[in-house]
Design a protein around this motif. Structure first.
Motif, short mmCIF file in Angstrom:
data_model
loop_
_atom_site.label_atom_id
_atom_site.label_comp_id
_atom_site.label_asym_id
_atom_site.label_seq_id
_atom_site.Cartn_x
_atom_site.Cartn_y
_atom_site.Cartn_z
N THR A 77 9.38 5.08 10.11
CA THR A 77 8.77 5.29 8.45
C THR A 77 9.12 5.97 7.19
OG1 THR A 77 6.48 4.09 8.71
CG2 THR A 77 6.52 5.53 7.19
N ILE A 78 9.87 5.46 6.96
CA ILE A 78 10.95 6.45 5.99
C ILE A 78 9.63 6.30 4.16
CG2 ILE A 78 13.11 7.33 4.01
CD1 ILE A 78 14.07 5.95 6.67
N HIS A 79 9.17 7.78 3.87
CA HIS A 79 9.03 8.37 2.53
C HIS A 79 10.20 8.63 1.64
CE1 HIS A 79 4.17 8.97 4.41
NE2 HIS A 79 5.30 8.86 5.76
N LEU A 80 10.10 7.39 0.38
CA LEU A 80 10.42 7.43 -0.61
C LEU A 80 9.75 8.43 -2.14
CD1 LEU A 80 12.94 4.41 -0.08
CD2 LEU A 80 13.48 6.24 -0.15
N TYR A 81 10.14 9.08 -2.69
CA TYR A 81 9.70 9.31 -4.35
C TYR A 81 11.11 9.65 -4.95
CZ TYR A 81 6.39 11.75 -1.07
OH TYR A 81 5.43 11.93 0.34
N GLY A 82 10.33 9.29 -6.38
CA GLY A 82 10.99 8.99 -7.41
C GLY A 82 10.59 9.13 -8.48
N GLU A 108 9.90 -1.83 14.23
CA GLU A 108 9.48 -1.86 12.63
C GLU A 108 9.95 -0.44 11.77
OE1 GLU A 108 6.96 -4.84 10.39
OE2 GLU A 108 6.18 -2.83 10.67
N LEU A 109 10.89 -1.18 10.85
CA LEU A 109 11.20 -0.12 9.82
C LEU A 109 10.31 0.01 8.17
CD1 LEU A 109 13.24 1.86 8.44
CD2 LEU A 109 14.50 0.06 8.15
N VAL A 110 9.36 0.86 8.09
CA VAL A 110 8.92 0.98 6.94
C VAL A 110 9.30 1.67 5.96
CG1 VAL A 110 6.42 1.02 6.06
CG2 VAL A 110 7.08 0.28 8.10
N PHE A 111 9.69 1.22 4.54
CA PHE A 111 9.88 1.78 3.23
C PHE A 111 8.28 1.84 3.11
CE2 PHE A 111 14.08 0.64 4.18
CZ PHE A 111 14.44 1.33 4.42
N ARG A 112 7.95 3.35 2.63
CA ARG A 112 6.71 3.98 1.31
C ARG A 112 7.01 4.69 0.26
NH1 ARG A 112 2.21 6.30 0.85
NH2 ARG A 112 0.14 5.12 1.39
N VAL A 113 6.95 4.49 -0.13
CA VAL A 113 7.29 4.38 -1.73
C VAL A 113 6.77 5.03 -2.73
CG1 VAL A 113 9.09 3.49 -3.68
CG2 VAL A 113 9.66 2.40 -1.30
#
Ligand SMILES: [Zn+2]
Length: 339
Positions: A77-82, A108-113
């Motif tokens: 899981t990768i957390h992305l902030y913008g 499973e790859l997960v993006f948490r944005v």
């Protein structure tokens, strides 16, 4: 005190912005901005847990596809902030590929944005590989005092700057270091052990000096215990030193509202990474593009009380002639000239 992380600009100062922060002994890293990241080995990319993107101009977000390529098929899981609109940007990037064979992936790859507009909450969504990276909305999360990430030992705060569009600046703040004087422990006849971890956590939680601490251990098979207050132990066996604070500032107009926000975000920063794109004689051009000159970068570093400044993100027009930019930034930082 050595910080618990190492800092690395991924590219030279003319390359795309990306600051890689690797935590020692933890196989974990975070990234500020996601420009071209091909210079990072895949094993380094796979350590990324949180990525903070200042804004989605191409030189700050171009590396997303490479990150996706390297991480696809991994349980991660990768957390992305913008800034505002960032969830749409991520959705469009993921929507640029065909995902008809991913349902059966084991890992499973997960993006948490998360996107933040400077208010009390941030909008959240997730994109899961096995769901073909379709957008799934999540409840908004509270944001207090610009804190986008807070975990034991670490926080990341942000401020919204004016770059003709919203652009986020970031501050990475390490918690205080709590060091134990081993010789003083010996003098008191106290052994090391798990009780010291509880003691450190009491400090990080900000407990008062009358907070009780029990030192427990076994001696020749017999349980031992002595009681102290936190205040006593601070005085007798601890040395508490501030953690490191790192600032990251790119793409912003030099004006008073931006300076006020930066002052509040970066007060007494230890190390400030700051864009210094243009020479002093191109100040008009910098302002037209809502960017900083090198001298303005130095002046900001001086105003926020930075202990050290790293100018970068130079305009390509100065390729091979970066020394004057460093000199102008340094002169303003040391107070020898004004922007
Ligand atoms: Zn920009």
């Amino acid at each position: 005190m050595k910080p618990s992380f190492q800092l690395q600009l991924v590219n030279d100062p003319f390359g795309d912005p990306a600051l890689y922060v690797e935590f020692l002994f933890r196989k974990r890293a975070i990234l500020f901005d996601l420009g071209d990241i091909h210079a990072l080995a895949p094993r380094k990319l796979l350590r990324l847990s949180h990525i903070f993107v200042s804004h989605a101009h191409m030189d700050h977000f171009y590396g997303f596809d490479y990150l996706l390529r390297v991480c696809l098929g991994r349980a991660k899981t990768i957390h992305l902030y913008g800034p505002s609109g960032f969830i749409d940007r991520v959705e469009h990037r993921l929507g640029g590929y065909t995902w008809n064979l991913v349902e059966n992936y084991v890992d499973e790859l997960v993006f948490r944005v998360q996107e933040w507009d400077g208010g009390d909450t941030m909008r959240c969504a997730k994109f899961r590989c096995r769901h073909r990276f379709a957008r799934e909305s999540l409840p908004p999360e509270r944001v207090a005092e610009g804190e986008l990430l807070k975990e034991p030992g670490l926080k990341v705060r942000a401020a919204v700057l004016d770059h003709k569009i919203p652009c986020l600046a970031f501050a990475l703040e390490e918690s205080r270091h709590v060091n134990i004087w081993k010789n003083r422990l010996d003098e008191l006849g106290l052994p090391t052990g798990p009780w010291l971890q509880a003691l450190k956590q009491a400090i990080w939680r900000g407990e008062r000096d009358d907070f009780p601490i029990e030192a427990r251990w076994r001696e020749n098979g017999v349980a031992q215990m002595r009681r102290f207050t936190l205040g006593e132990l601070k005085e007798k066996i601890l040395r508490i030193v501030p953690g490191m604070k790192v600032g990251y500032v790119v793409d912003t107009l030099y004006n008073e509202p931006n300076l006020r926000r930066l002052k509040s975000l970066l007060e007494s920063v230890d190390c400030l990474y700051i864009e210094a794109g243009f020479a002093r004689d191109a100040a008009d051009s910098a302002a037209e593009k809502y960017h900083l000159t090198a001298a303005q970068a130095g002046q900001i570093a001086r105003r926020v009380g930075a202990k050290r400044m790293v100018p970068f993100h130079f305009s390509a027009r100065y390729a091979g002639e970066e020394n004057p930019l460093y000199r102008e930034a340094e002169a303003a930082f040391s107070g020898m000239s004004c922007p």
